[in-house]
Design a protein around this motif. Structure first.
Motif, PDB file in Angstrom:
ATOM      1  N   PHE A  63       2.753  -0.172  10.253  1.00 16.11           N
ATOM      2  CA  PHE A  63       2.427   0.968   9.408  1.00 16.11           C
ATOM      3  C   PHE A  63       1.693   0.568   8.135  1.00 16.11           C
ATOM      4  CE2 PHE A  63       6.533   2.402  11.458  1.00 16.11           C
ATOM      5  CZ  PHE A  63       5.903   3.153  12.432  1.00 16.11           C
ATOM      6  N   LYS A  64       1.469  -0.699   7.914  1.00 18.78           N
ATOM      7  CA  LYS A  64       0.838  -1.158   6.678  1.00 18.78           C
ATOM      8  C   LYS A  64      -0.675  -1.081   6.774  1.00 18.78           C
ATOM      9  CE  LYS A  64       4.521  -4.299   5.170  1.00 18.78           C
ATOM     10  NZ  LYS A  64       4.855  -5.676   4.767  1.00 18.78           N
ATOM     11  N   THR A  65      -1.314  -0.982   5.610  1.00 20.78           N
ATOM     12  CA  THR A  65      -2.763  -0.986   5.548  1.00 20.78           C
ATOM     13  C   THR A  65      -3.283  -2.419   5.599  1.00 20.78           C
ATOM     14  OG1 THR A  65      -2.757  -1.067   3.129  1.00 20.78           O
ATOM     15  CG2 THR A  65      -2.710   1.111   4.168  1.00 20.78           C
ATOM     16  N   ILE A  66      -4.600  -2.551   5.721  1.00 21.26           N
ATOM     17  CA  ILE A  66      -5.196  -3.887   5.766  1.00 21.26           C
ATOM     18  C   ILE A  66      -4.937  -4.645   4.478  1.00 21.26           C
ATOM     19  CG2 ILE A  66      -7.417  -5.097   5.807  1.00 21.26           C
ATOM     20  CD1 ILE A  66      -6.501  -4.350   8.520  1.00 21.26           C
ATOM     21  N   GLY A  67      -5.052  -3.952   3.332  1.00 19.42           N
ATOM     22  CA  GLY A  67      -4.787  -4.614   2.054  1.00 19.42           C
ATOM     23  C   GLY A  67      -3.361  -5.120   1.945  1.00 19.42           C
ATOM     24  N   GLU A  68      -2.411  -4.341   2.420  1.00 14.31           N
ATOM     25  CA  GLU A  68      -1.009  -4.765   2.374  1.00 14.31           C
ATOM     26  C   GLU A  68      -0.761  -5.942   3.307  1.00 14.31           C
ATOM     27  OE1 GLU A  68       0.981  -0.399   1.349  1.00 14.31           O
ATOM     28  OE2 GLU A  68       0.864  -1.123   3.413  1.00 14.31           O
ATOM     29  N   LEU A  69      -1.412  -5.957   4.465  1.00  9.99           N
ATOM     30  CA  LEU A  69      -1.245  -7.085   5.381  1.00  9.99           C
ATOM     31  C   LEU A  69      -1.854  -8.355   4.812  1.00  9.99           C
ATOM     32  CD1 LEU A  69      -2.009  -5.415   8.843  1.00  9.99           C
ATOM     33  CD2 LEU A  69       0.215  -6.025   7.903  1.00  9.99           C
ATOM     34  N   LEU A  70      -2.997  -8.251   4.142  1.00  9.78           N
ATOM     35  CA  LEU A  70      -3.623  -9.432   3.543  1.00  9.78           C
ATOM     36  C   LEU A  70      -2.773 -10.003   2.412  1.00  9.78           C
ATOM     37  CD1 LEU A  70      -7.359  -8.295   3.434  1.00  9.78           C
ATOM     38  CD2 LEU A  70      -6.352 -10.025   4.941  1.00  9.78           C
ATOM     39  N   ALA A  71      -2.058  -9.140   1.707  1.00  9.11           N
ATOM     40  CA  ALA A  71      -1.226  -9.607   0.596  1.00  9.11           C
ATOM     41  C   ALA A  71       0.145 -10.093   1.042  1.00  9.11           C
ATOM     42  CB  ALA A  71      -1.057  -8.476  -0.424  1.00  9.11           C
ATOM     43  N   ASP A  72       0.497  -9.866   2.286  1.00  8.18           N
ATOM     44  CA  ASP A  72       1.819 -10.259   2.789  1.00  8.18           C
ATOM     45  C   ASP A  72       1.692 -11.566   3.565  1.00  8.18           C
ATOM     46  OD1 ASP A  72       4.372 -10.464   3.735  1.00  8.18           O
ATOM     47  OD2 ASP A  72       4.461  -8.459   4.610  1.00  8.18           O
ATOM     48  N   PRO A  73       2.316 -12.659   3.089  1.00 10.60           N
ATOM     49  CA  PRO A  73       2.199 -13.941   3.806  1.00 10.60           C
ATOM     50  C   PRO A  73       3.185 -14.108   4.955  1.00 10.60           C
ATOM     51  CG  PRO A  73       3.429 -14.253   1.782  1.00 10.60           C
ATOM     52  CD  PRO A  73       3.057 -12.803   1.820  1.00 10.60           C
ATOM     53  N   ALA A  74       4.039 -13.124   5.217  1.00 14.57           N
ATOM     54  CA  ALA A  74       5.049 -13.255   6.266  1.00 14.57           C
ATOM     55  C   ALA A  74       4.388 -13.310   7.638  1.00 14.57           C
ATOM     56  CB  ALA A  74       6.039 -12.098   6.205  1.00 14.57           C
ATOM     57  N   ALA A  75       5.073 -13.962   8.569  1.00 18.83           N
ATOM     58  CA  ALA A  75       4.527 -14.146   9.920  1.00 18.83           C
ATOM     59  C   ALA A  75       4.298 -12.813  10.644  1.00 18.83           C
ATOM     60  CB  ALA A  75       5.448 -15.051  10.737  1.00 18.83           C
ATOM     61  N   PRO A  76       5.227 -11.836  10.583  1.00 15.77           N
ATOM     62  CA  PRO A  76       4.942 -10.560  11.280  1.00 15.77           C
ATOM     63  C   PRO A  76       3.706  -9.858  10.747  1.00 15.77           C
ATOM     64  CG  PRO A  76       7.281 -10.752  10.795  1.00 15.77           C
ATOM     65  CD  PRO A  76       6.613 -11.869  10.074  1.00 15.77           C
ATOM     66  N   ALA A  77       3.473  -9.911   9.421  1.00 12.70           N
ATOM     67  CA  ALA A  77       2.290  -9.263   8.851  1.00 12.70           C
ATOM     68  C   ALA A  77       1.017  -9.972   9.301  1.00 12.70           C
ATOM     69  CB  ALA A  77       2.384  -9.243   7.330  1.00 12.70           C
ATOM     70  N   ARG A  78       1.035 -11.295   9.332  1.00 18.61           N
ATOM     71  CA  ARG A  78      -0.136 -12.038   9.794  1.00 18.61           C
ATOM     72  C   ARG A  78      -0.415 -11.774  11.270  1.00 18.61           C
ATOM     73  NH1 ARG A  78      -3.303 -13.116   5.643  1.00 18.61           N
ATOM     74  NH2 ARG A  78      -2.075 -13.913   3.884  1.00 18.61           N
ATOM     75  N   ALA A  79       0.646 -11.667  12.053  1.00 15.30           N
ATOM     76  CA  ALA A  79       0.467 -11.360  13.474  1.00 15.30           C
ATOM     77  C   ALA A  79      -0.158  -9.984  13.656  1.00 15.30           C
ATOM     78  CB  ALA A  79       1.811 -11.451  14.195  1.00 15.30           C
ATOM     79  N   GLU A  80       0.295  -9.006  12.872  1.00 15.73           N
ATOM     80  CA  GLU A  80      -0.279  -7.662  12.950  1.00 15.73           C
ATOM     81  C   GLU A  80      -1.743  -7.669  12.520  1.00 15.73           C
ATOM     82  OE1 GLU A  80      -0.631  -3.575  13.514  1.00 15.73           O
ATOM     83  OE2 GLU A  80       0.954  -4.957  14.163  1.00 15.73           O
ATOM     84  N   LEU A  81      -2.089  -8.474  11.529  1.00  9.79           N
ATOM     85  CA  LEU A  81      -3.479  -8.563  11.076  1.00  9.79           C
ATOM     86  C   LEU A  81      -4.373  -9.099  12.185  1.00  9.79           C
ATOM     87  CD1 LEU A  81      -5.515  -8.324   8.749  1.00  9.79           C
ATOM     88  CD2 LEU A  81      -4.863 -10.647   8.068  1.00  9.79           C
ATOM     89  N   HIS A  82      -3.940 -10.158  12.855  1.00  8.31           N
ATOM     90  CA  HIS A  82      -4.728 -10.704  13.963  1.00  8.31           C
ATOM     91  C   HIS A  82      -4.804  -9.719  15.122  1.00  8.31           C
ATOM     92  CE1 HIS A  82      -5.622 -14.807  12.623  1.00  8.31           C
ATOM     93  NE2 HIS A  82      -4.463 -14.778  11.991  1.00  8.31           N
TER      94      HIS A  82
END
Length: 359
Positions: free
Chosen positions: A248-267
């Motif tokens: 549910f996060k935006t691209i900006g929130e995913l880029l600012a989140d270093p956690a593994a689930p956020a990085r996985a969602e970004l990819h």
């Protein structure tokens, strides 16, 4: 635009649009069936059927559009080979390099649409759909419960109400069946009322009986009680996904989140347009055939390539989220070889193999 580019791009666009319509109808049926199941379980209010259907379908477009692009290009180029038009173009000096421009005229808008849906529109639709369900469940005390009908509850069990007020807060002739391990709990009441207590949904049964006992065996191990008022907390009608989920996060929130689930969602969001580009480059070489050769083999091979790419993308995302794959690797181990394979197949298409000579 030259006449050849107009003709080929129109052929490609019509085929891609036809494939998208067919795949969209199939996906719409699947999303509709899932929504009906969630509504029957009380997870989604029935009033949100059409809005949830449209928003969820928008979230599936990053997976539907690449397959529509691949199949549409295959069908269009296969028809050109079947009608010998490609052989005429080859005899006139039109090779794969010259066909790249009409191919990109159709593929690039589709790639931009995939990127927009994957990076922005899809997550926005997921957030909006989730927020609508949460807000509706705050205003609607009970979702999915209809008078005169047995309704499964979200955490198991069955509920029944003979009558219900228009606002869903007053009930009559209530029956509740629940299972707790190897024991059952049955409650009946002449009437009941629904209200909220600190965000939790509470059902108050008035003037009824409650029977508790084993599901099987031990026939004498039962307890019967008569009550004037019996309150029980109902399970939440929605699933357990919270709004801070990476999906549910935006691209900006995913880029600012270093956690593994956020990085996985970004990819996961970056991968669909790049995979679609690789599939578009593969379409022309895979569609090459003789005038009387069947096109079903190329379609099957393309569909298998799509399945392999999507399944590896799903597995790679799970590995990234759970730490089984280094974050630096991302999904590049899948995307770069797919792009290289598509570019190599396109560059090799139409070349005549050199005869092997004995020494």
């Amino acid at each position: 635009m030259p006449k050849l580019d107009r003709y080929l791009s129109a052929e490609f666009a019509r085929a891609v649009l036809a494939a998208l319509v067919v795949l969209g109808m199939v996906s719409l049926g699947g999303v509709f069936a899932d929504l009906i199941g969630e509504m029957a379980a009380g997870k989604v209010p029935p009033a949100l059927l059409l809005s949830q259907l449209g928003l969820r379908l928008l979230g599936y477009l990053p997976l539907i559009l690449p397959l529509a692009l691949l199949l549409g290009l295959l069908l269009a180029v296969g028809r050109l080979y079947r009608d010998s038009e490609m052989h005429v173009l080859t005899a006139a000096g039109v090779g794969p390099v010259r066909l790249l421009r009409p191919l990109l005229l159709v593929a690039l808008p589709v790639l931009l649409a995939i990127a927009a849906c994957s990076l922005w529109l899809g997550p926005w639709a997921n957030r909006l759909a989730r927020g609508m369900v949460i807000e509706a469940n705050k205003n609607l005390l009970v979702a999915g419960l209809e008078p005169g009908r047995f309704t499964p509850m979200a955490s198991g069990g069955v509920a029944y109400a003979g009558e219900m007020s228009s606002d869903g807060t007053k009930l009559a002739r209530v029956f509740i069946f629940r299972e707790r391990g190897d024991r059952m709990d049955v409650a009946t009441a002449r009437s009941g009322e629904l209200y909220r207590d600190q965000g939790a949904r509470v059902l108050a049964l008035l003037d009824g009986f409650r029977v508790e006992g084993p599901l099987a065996g031990q026939a004498l191990d039962y307890r019967l009680m008569h009550y004037a008022r019996n309150e029980m907390q109902l399970p939440a009608p929605d699933d357990q996904r919270r709004m801070d989920d990476p999906a549910f996060k935006t691209i900006g929130e995913l880029l600012a989140d270093p956690a593994a689930p956020a990085r996985a969602e970004l990819h996961w969001r970056i991968a669909p347009p790049l995979l679609a580009l690789a599939f578009a480059l593969m379409a022309l070489p895979l569609a090459r055939s003789s005038p009387r050769q069947s096109r079903h083999g190329a379609l099957l091979l393309a569909f298998l390539a799509y399945l392999v790419g999507i399944f590896l993308m799903i597995l790679g995302t799970e590995w990234l989220a759970t730490g089984q794959l280094p974050l630096a690797a991302g999904l590049w181990w899948l995307l770069l070889p797919m792009l290289a394979l598509g570019a190599w197949l396109y560059a090799r298409d139409g070349r005549v193999a050199r005869p092997w000579r004995r020494r």
